[in-house]
Design an enzyme around this catalytic site. Structure first.
Site, PDB file in Angstrom:
ATOM      1  N   LYS A  22       0.836  -1.214   0.000  1.00 37.33           N
ATOM      2  CA  LYS A  22       0.000   0.000   0.000  1.00 37.33           C
ATOM      3  C   LYS A  22       0.865   1.256   0.000  1.00 37.33           C
ATOM      4  CE  LYS A  22      -1.830   1.721   3.976  1.00 37.33           C
ATOM      5  NZ  LYS A  22      -1.516   3.164   4.088  1.00 37.33           N
ATOM      6  N   ASN A  23       1.830   1.313   0.921  1.00 36.27           N
ATOM      7  CA  ASN A  23       2.586   2.552   1.077  1.00 36.27           C
ATOM      8  C   ASN A  23       3.563   2.819  -0.063  1.00 36.27           C
ATOM      9  OD1 ASN A  23       1.207   3.055   3.366  1.00 36.27           O
ATOM     10  ND2 ASN A  23       2.906   2.724   4.790  1.00 36.27           N
ATOM     11  N   CYS A 116      -5.019  13.123  13.129  1.00 40.47           N
ATOM     12  CA  CYS A 116      -5.522  11.768  12.943  1.00 40.47           C
ATOM     13  C   CYS A 116      -5.318  11.016  14.248  1.00 40.47           C
ATOM     14  CB  CYS A 116      -4.846  11.074  11.773  1.00 40.47           C
ATOM     15  SG  CYS A 116      -3.200  10.515  12.109  1.00 40.47           S
ATOM     16  N   ARG A 121       0.625  14.849  13.085  1.00 39.46           N
ATOM     17  CA  ARG A 121       1.094  14.604  11.721  1.00 39.46           C
ATOM     18  C   ARG A 121       1.104  15.842  10.831  1.00 39.46           C
ATOM     19  NH1 ARG A 121      -0.814   8.677   9.853  1.00 39.46           N
ATOM     20  NH2 ARG A 121       0.963   8.900   8.501  1.00 39.46           N
ATOM     21  N   ASP A 304       4.903   1.040  12.120  1.00 41.80           N
ATOM     22  CA  ASP A 304       3.724   0.339  11.593  1.00 41.80           C
ATOM     23  C   ASP A 304       3.636  -1.121  12.048  1.00 41.80           C
ATOM     24  OD1 ASP A 304       2.871   2.598  10.342  1.00 41.80           O
ATOM     25  OD2 ASP A 304       3.392   1.972   8.311  1.00 41.80           O
ATOM     26  N   ARG A 396      -8.407  -0.510   4.907  1.00 45.68           N
ATOM     27  CA  ARG A 396      -7.518   0.479   4.290  1.00 45.68           C
ATOM     28  C   ARG A 396      -6.181  -0.152   3.920  1.00 45.68           C
ATOM     29  NH1 ARG A 396      -5.823   4.751   7.830  1.00 45.68           N
ATOM     30  NH2 ARG A 396      -4.509   5.023   6.035  1.00 45.68           N
TER      31      ARG A 396
HETATM   32  C1  UD1 Z   1       4.398   7.073   6.352  1.00 49.06           C
HETATM   33  C2  UD1 Z   1       3.549   5.846   6.220  1.00 49.06           C
HETATM   34  C3  UD1 Z   1       3.033   5.400   7.573  1.00 49.06           C
HETATM   35  C4  UD1 Z   1       4.200   5.216   8.546  1.00 49.06           C
HETATM   36  C5  UD1 Z   1       5.079   6.462   8.570  1.00 49.06           C
HETATM   37  C6  UD1 Z   1       6.335   6.282   9.391  1.00 49.06           C
HETATM   38  C7  UD1 Z   1       2.581   6.098   4.021  1.00 49.06           C
HETATM   39  C8  UD1 Z   1       1.367   6.373   3.210  1.00 49.06           C
HETATM   40  N1  UD1 Z   1       2.427   6.155   5.341  1.00 49.06           N
HETATM   41  O1  UD1 Z   1       3.563   8.115   6.873  1.00 49.06           O
HETATM   42  O2  UD1 Z   1       2.331   4.171   7.420  1.00 49.06           O
HETATM   43  O3  UD1 Z   1       3.704   4.985   9.846  1.00 49.06           O
HETATM   44  O4  UD1 Z   1       5.494   6.809   7.235  1.00 49.06           O
HETATM   45  O5  UD1 Z   1       7.072   5.201   8.947  1.00 49.06           O
HETATM   46  O6  UD1 Z   1       3.634   5.799   3.502  1.00 49.06           O
HETATM   47  N2  UD1 Z   1       6.531  15.021  10.479  1.00 49.06           N
HETATM   48  C9  UD1 Z   1       6.678  16.370  10.745  1.00 49.06           C
HETATM   49  N3  UD1 Z   1       6.575  17.249   9.705  1.00 49.06           N
HETATM   50  C10 UD1 Z   1       6.345  16.852   8.430  1.00 49.06           C
HETATM   51  C11 UD1 Z   1       6.203  15.482   8.171  1.00 49.06           C
HETATM   52  C12 UD1 Z   1       6.306  14.573   9.221  1.00 49.06           C
HETATM   53  O7  UD1 Z   1       6.876  16.775  11.872  1.00 49.06           O
HETATM   54  O8  UD1 Z   1       6.269  17.708   7.541  1.00 49.06           O
HETATM   55  C13 UD1 Z   1       6.626  14.033  11.590  1.00 49.06           C
HETATM   56  C14 UD1 Z   1       5.302  13.299  11.824  1.00 49.06           C
HETATM   57  O9  UD1 Z   1       4.437  14.014  12.667  1.00 49.06           O
HETATM   58  C15 UD1 Z   1       5.790  12.009  12.457  1.00 49.06           C
HETATM   59  C16 UD1 Z   1       7.148  11.764  11.781  1.00 49.06           C
HETATM   60  O10 UD1 Z   1       7.518  13.017  11.217  1.00 49.06           O
HETATM   61  O11 UD1 Z   1       5.997  12.195  13.830  1.00 49.06           O
HETATM   62  C17 UD1 Z   1       7.132  10.704  10.710  1.00 49.06           C
HETATM   63  O12 UD1 Z   1       6.148  11.017   9.751  1.00 49.06           O
HETATM   64  P1  UD1 Z   1       6.301  10.627   8.224  1.00 49.06           P
HETATM   65  O13 UD1 Z   1       7.544   9.841   8.042  1.00 49.06           O
HETATM   66  O14 UD1 Z   1       6.109  11.841   7.403  1.00 49.06           O
HETATM   67  O15 UD1 Z   1       5.058   9.668   8.023  1.00 49.06           O
HETATM   68  P2  UD1 Z   1       4.042   9.633   6.804  1.00 49.06           P
HETATM   69  O16 UD1 Z   1       4.754   9.871   5.532  1.00 49.06           O
HETATM   70  O17 UD1 Z   1       2.858  10.465   7.136  1.00 49.06           O
END
Ligand code: UD1
Length: 420
Positions: A22-23, A116, A121, A304, A396
């Site tokens: 999925k990811n 969420c 996030r 995850d 999902r």
């Molecule tokens: C992706 C995965 C999700 C997984 C996560 C971490 C997908 C669709 N989802 O989510 O399943 O749990 O990686 O491995 O691939 N953060 C910030 N600022 C930003 C972006 C992120 O502070 O602009 C923080 C987030 O709040 C979180 C951390 O960084 O604490 C990691 O988030 P991120 O790696 O971005 O996760 P996703 O891409 O949302």
């Protein structure tokens, strides 16, 4: 409302095929926005999040054709640049349209995803990176708007190795003028796969899988033909199911390079893990030893898999300390596991799990995607019957989970909560 009913206590054994990731499928499908023409992706899982991508791509003007695991995106007419709130709120990854749209069309308007279940996030790092590439970012009525004639290559340091941020900026940089260097980039296998896909479209991405990714922008890209890799989180969930039920499962599509952290922890817990061509066999050995974990960005232990590993540790010999470092509020499954008899206490980012002899079936509620998987695992190992409600979370991210588990010897069915 549908629910899942599990008659627990059965050993699982046999062979199971993992579906497409999925990811990985999500960013790859959004990468199609980088080029006009007809794109073909295969091994795309049939999941609710993928249906949401389909709706979003159609809203943006694409024609979509799906047949089995084939997902064809045809972008020949005008491409719209607004991703509406209704779709973004059901799937946060929708924010990944931002980079490709502003890169190819000079404009993107995307609803802010909001909070969420697992924490705030934010997407500040996505936006900071696009700004560094010359995009003008504004916020209006809950929408983020990015504009730019043509993005310019830039050196961008990510304060944390965000997966989505790295993906968004890689896609944006692929069509920028000049070279972009992403430092402290995420190293997840999904990043490597996206880089391969962009390169298959004629892009120039190097260093994916390390913390420095270099993207040399090109003037245009061609349509994508690509096969999605197997889902490492689904694979990991089956691997834990084998240990938790003292079973013996060959997980086809579990790739050792993607599972190093999990394999090492499962072995520490007493499981036998044997790689074979195309997958891994996992066997339970009678007792489960307690193991501590700390979630981290790849190659650390994946957040995850934290909820599923916690379900396993509920049945361990001894006490396990589980430290969640990636998300701020990812222990929603704890109260539900407690309803099944688990002995868990939480303090801040740390859960302490005291192993018990057996879990007891109970009615429980899924709170998010991976929490649902943790409850399924607990239900498979528990005595008596477990009913899990709010299973739309599960849909999902897990394709045909009941069918796959039943084929391994589980007794699990989906039914209406009112018994119909
Ligand atoms: C992706 C995965 C999700 C997984 C996560 C971490 C997908 C669709 N989802 O989510 O399943 O749990 O990686 O491995 O691939 N953060 C910030 N600022 C930003 C972006 C992120 O502070 O602009 C923080 C987030 O709040 C979180 C951390 O960084 O604490 C990691 O988030 P991120 O790696 O971005 O996760 P996703 O891409 O949302």
């Amino acid at each position: 409302m549908e629910q899942i009913v599990i008659h627990g206590g059965r050993k699982l054994s046999g062979r199971v095929q993992v579906s497409g990731a999925k990811n990985s499928a999500l960013p790859l499908l959004f990468a199609t926005l980088l080029a006009p023409g007809t794109h073909r992706l295969t091994n795309v899982p049939a999941l609710r999040d993928i249906d949401t991508v389909e709706k979003l791509l159609v809203t943006l003007g694409a024609e979509v054709r799906r047949e089995g695991d084939l997902f064809e995106v045809c972008l020949n007419g005008k491409t719209e640049t607004t991703a509406p709130y209704d779709l973004v709120r059901t799937m946060r990854a929708s924010v990944l349209v931002l980079g490709p749209l502003v890169a190819r069309l000079g404009h993107a308007r995307v609803s802010l995803p909001g909070g969420c279940a697992i924490g705030a996030r934010p997407i500040n790092l996505h936006l900071k990176g696009l700004e560094a590439m010359g995009a003008e970012i504004t916020l209006d009525h809950g929408y983020v708007e990015a504009r730019c004639d043509r993005l310019k290559g830039a050196r961008i340091y990510l304060d944390m190795p965000t997966v989505g941020g790295t993906e968004n900026l890689m896609m944006a940089a692929a069509l920028a003028d000049g070279t972009t260097v992403l430092e402290n980039a995420a190293r997840e296998p999904e990043i490597v796969e996206l880089a391969e896909a962009i390169n298959a479209m004629g892009g120039k991405v190097a260093g994916a899988g390390t913390d420095t990714v270099t993207i040399e922008g090109v003037d245009e890209l061609r349509p994508l033909e690509f096969t999605v890799m197997p889902d490492r989180i689904e694979a990991g969930t089956f691997m834990i199911a084998a240990v938790m039920t003292q079973g013996d499962i060959e997980v086809v599509g579990a790739l050792p390079d993607h599972q190093e952290a999990l394999v090492s922890k499962l072995e520490e817990a007493g499981a036998i893990v044997t790689p074979f061509d195309g997958g891994m066999r996992v066997q339970g050995t009678g007792t489960i030893q307690s193991v501590d974990i700390r979630t981290r960005a790849f190659p650390g232990f994946p957040t995850d898999m934290q909820a599923q590993f916690m379900a396993l540790m509920c049945l361990a010999n001894g006490t396990s300390v589980i430290n969640e470092r990636v998300f701020e509020n990812r222990f929603m499954h704890v109260c539900e596991l407690q309803r099944m008899g688990a002995d868990i206490t939480i303090e801040g980012h740390t859960a302490t799990v005291r192993g018990i002899k057996k879990l007891l079936g109970a009615p429980v509620m899924a709170t998010d995607l991976r929490a649902s998987a943790s409850l399924i695992l607990a239900g498979l190992a528990a005595e008596n019957t477990t009913q899990i409600s709010r299973i739309y979370h599960l849909d999902r991210g897990y394709e045909q989970i009941e069918k796959k588990l039943n084929a391994l010897g589980a007794r699990i069915e989906r039914c209406r909560a009112d018994g119909v």
